[in-house]
Design a protein around this motif. Structure first.
Motif, PDB file in Angstrom:
ATOM      1  N   GLY A  49       0.808  -1.226   0.000  1.00  0.00           N
ATOM      2  CA  GLY A  49       0.000   0.000   0.000  1.00  0.00           C
ATOM      3  C   GLY A  49       0.834   1.267   0.000  1.00  0.00           C
ATOM      4  O   GLY A  49       0.323   2.334  -0.290  1.00  0.00           O
ATOM      5  N   TYR A  83       3.049   2.283  -1.971  1.00  0.00           N
ATOM      6  CA  TYR A  83       3.263   2.877  -3.291  1.00  0.00           C
ATOM      7  C   TYR A  83       2.176   3.879  -3.642  1.00  0.00           C
ATOM      8  O   TYR A  83       2.316   4.649  -4.570  1.00  0.00           O
ATOM      9  N   PHE A  84       1.089   3.881  -2.859  1.00  0.00           N
ATOM     10  CA  PHE A  84       0.044   4.871  -3.122  1.00  0.00           C
ATOM     11  C   PHE A  84       0.506   6.280  -2.739  1.00  0.00           C
ATOM     12  O   PHE A  84      -0.013   7.256  -3.226  1.00  0.00           O
ATOM     13  N   ALA A 119      -9.621  -3.879   2.644  1.00  0.00           N
ATOM     14  CA  ALA A 119      -9.153  -2.530   2.302  1.00  0.00           C
ATOM     15  C   ALA A 119     -10.338  -1.613   2.005  1.00  0.00           C
ATOM     16  O   ALA A 119     -10.683  -1.359   0.844  1.00  0.00           O
ATOM     17  N   HIS A 161     -12.715   1.509   1.351  1.00  0.00           N
ATOM     18  CA  HIS A 161     -12.746   2.885   0.839  1.00  0.00           C
ATOM     19  C   HIS A 161     -14.212   3.299   0.814  1.00  0.00           C
ATOM     20  O   HIS A 161     -15.094   2.433   0.755  1.00  0.00           O
ATOM     21  N   GLY A 201      -9.118  -1.609  -3.859  1.00  0.00           N
ATOM     22  CA  GLY A 201      -9.344  -2.265  -2.560  1.00  0.00           C
ATOM     23  C   GLY A 201     -10.812  -2.261  -2.201  1.00  0.00           C
ATOM     24  O   GLY A 201     -11.594  -1.456  -2.721  1.00  0.00           O
TER      25      GLY A 201
HETATM   26  O1  LIG Z   1      -2.263  -3.543  -1.752  1.00  0.00           O
HETATM   27  C1  LIG Z   1      -3.302  -2.940  -1.754  1.00  0.00           C
HETATM   28  C2  LIG Z   1      -3.560  -1.837  -0.816  1.00  0.00           C
HETATM   29  C3  LIG Z   1      -4.997  -1.629  -0.602  1.00  0.00           C
HETATM   30  C4  LIG Z   1      -5.369  -0.341   0.101  1.00  0.00           C
HETATM   31  O2  LIG Z   1      -6.367   0.249  -0.274  1.00  0.00           O
HETATM   32  O3  LIG Z   1      -4.690   0.028   1.045  1.00  0.00           O
HETATM   33  N1  LIG Z   1      -5.751  -1.773  -1.790  1.00  0.00           N
HETATM   34  C5  LIG Z   1      -5.406  -2.666  -2.733  1.00  0.00           C
HETATM   35  O4  LIG Z   1      -6.155  -2.921  -3.661  1.00  0.00           O
HETATM   36  N2  LIG Z   1      -4.228  -3.264  -2.673  1.00  0.00           N
END
Ligand SMILES: O=C1C[C@@H](C(=O)O)NC(=O)N1
Length: 448
Positions: A149, A151-152, A314, A316, A331
């Protein structure tokens, strides 16, 4: 006299067997398993017709605390976990702030002690820039390091994509290194090609072509080569392709493996066929791939090439998800339903109950060197979940416990129900009702 809990006449699913027994819980621990007579100070729970599993240890979640608590927090998401039979979890470092130092790790433990109803542990984040500090840190202070995560937040941080930093980490870090394995170069190349054709409005079904099999395979292959070179302890997170499964061994016991891997429930549950129906709601990194990949992952799980099952929970908000391709967050929440999903596969004769328990309870404990959880054994913490294998219900908004209040599983009918969950010997979840004022504990582990 202190009250003890006696679970009477239940089918105990544990260590490769399903056996009818009584289980006595006392002072947080399992005191006895067998035929046990009722005493006056026992609270008796009738387990007739029900199955008792060790509490699930979910090796990969994003509970968003601190800093991203509009999506979820340690209180809301740990409640959802417990309703799903998960009694312990290991949380990822991509919070705000990112957990990149032992000081921020300690702060996270502090928050969890006041908010998490389940037991907890946390990865220390590694982002390429803190490797020197990580190498110097005593490994007994963290269960493992991970880049997941991160890398976001900063481009170029994808550890698996940076051979030099990977090499340095693998040569020097003695703890488990849990890697998000995708090759950024390949993803970027594909993104560019699709952007030229579609602009911002790339349909969700192209996600697995952009975040391609090649991108996963190349990164995993290179990580394994590096780990072998340095004899490092590598764990590849959330495997998504059949091709990658052949890179892992099943001819040695988990205890002796230096290279391990996992599958997340959604990669066993969904396939590219579902993008049409669910669109960005099932946009995950790494992506949900083909039906063949889904089948290949289940096969590798049954063949012991894949060691554990996680959720990569994860959350959102719906608004963050329902955006054009490049803006839509990757996620989705899964932690409340991971056991139900796996039990649905059991109902379809695709996996045994014992194998589910091995991959969701025993093996995470072995893999992360967790000393006293994950098994129904005398003297172990009484983390347990009682399941009704014949109970039909449908996932709907009004039975979701996530703060984000949506699930890609809405409308799915399950045929099993988690009815009670015990954490550290306490009945925390009982037919939909929580004991709210009882918090979990830090998971104890022995990093060799
Ligand atoms: O590795 C990840 C991180 C995660 C997130 O939302 O933190 N969401 C993803 O889809 N993959």
């Amino acid at each position: 006299m202190k009250q003890k809990i006696l679970i009477k006449n239940t089918t105990v699913v544990n260590e490769g067997k399903s056996v009818l027994a009584d289980v006595l819980l006392s002072d947080g621990f399992i005191q006895q398993i067998g035929t046990i007579n009722i005493e006056p100070n026992y609270k008796v729970i009738d387990g007739t017709g029900k199955h008792l599993f060790p509490g699930i240890i979910d090796g990969q979640v994003h509970f968003r605390d601190p800093g991203l608590t509009h999506k979820g927090d340690l209180y809301t998401e740990s409640k959802a976990a417990i309703a799903g039979g998960v009694t312990s979890f290991i949380d990822m470092p991509n919070t705000v702030p990112n957990i990149l130092t032992v000081e921020s790790l300690k702060e996270k433990y502090e928050i969890a002690s006041k908010k998490s109803l389940a037991n907890y542990s946390f990865f220390l984040g590694v982002n390429g820039e803190n490797i020197d500090a990580i190498i110097k840190t005593d490994t007994s202070q963290f269960i493992g390091v991970s880049d997941d995560g991160l890398y976001f937040t900063k481009k170029g941080n994808l550890l698996a994509d940076n051979p030099e930093t990977m090499e340095k980490l693998f040569a020097n870090c003695k703890s488990i290194i849990a890697i998000h394995s995708e090759k950024e170069e390949i993803i970027e190349h594909n993104e560019k090609a699709f952007r030229e054709k579609y602009g911002d409005d790339i349909p969700a079904k192209f996600h697995p072509i952009i975040r391609s099999t090649e991108g996963c395979y190349e990164a995993t292959k290179r990580a394994i080569e590096l780990a072998k070179k340095h004899n490092a302890r590598l764990h590849i997170l959330h495997l998504t392709t059949e091709a990658e499964t052949h890179l892992f061994q099943n001819d040695i016991p988990l205890q002796e493996k230096k290279i391990t891997t996992e599958v997340s429930v959604h990669h066993l549950w969904f396939s590219d066929k579902d993008y049409e129906r669910l669109g960005m709601l099932i946009k995950w990194n790494p992506a949900i791939k083909t039906e063949e990949d889904k089948d290949g992952l289940l096969k590798a799980l049954l063949d012991d090439k894949i060691d554990i099952i996680t959720t990569d929970h994860a959350p959102h908000t719906l608004e963050e998800k329902q955006q054009p391709y490049f803006q839509s967050m990757s996620g989705a929440p899964m932690v409340q339903h991971s056991l139900n999903c796996m039990l649905e596969f059991y109902k379809q004769d695709l996996i045994s109950l014992e194998k589910i328990v091995e991959k969701m309870c025993h093996n995470p404990a072995i893999l992360y060197n967790i000393t006293n959880r994950g098994f129904i054994r005398k003297g172990y913490y009484a983390d347990l979940t009682l399941v009704d294998l014949n109970n039909q219900w449908t996932v709907a908004k009004d039975n979701l416990l996530y703060k984000c209040a949506w699930s890609p599983l809405e409308g799915t009918t399950f045929h099993t129900k988690i009815i009670q969950t015990f954490v550290n010997g306490k009945l925390i979840y009982d037919h939909g009702i929580f004991q709210e004022n009882s918090f979990g504990m830090p998971i104890e582990f022995s990093n060799k």
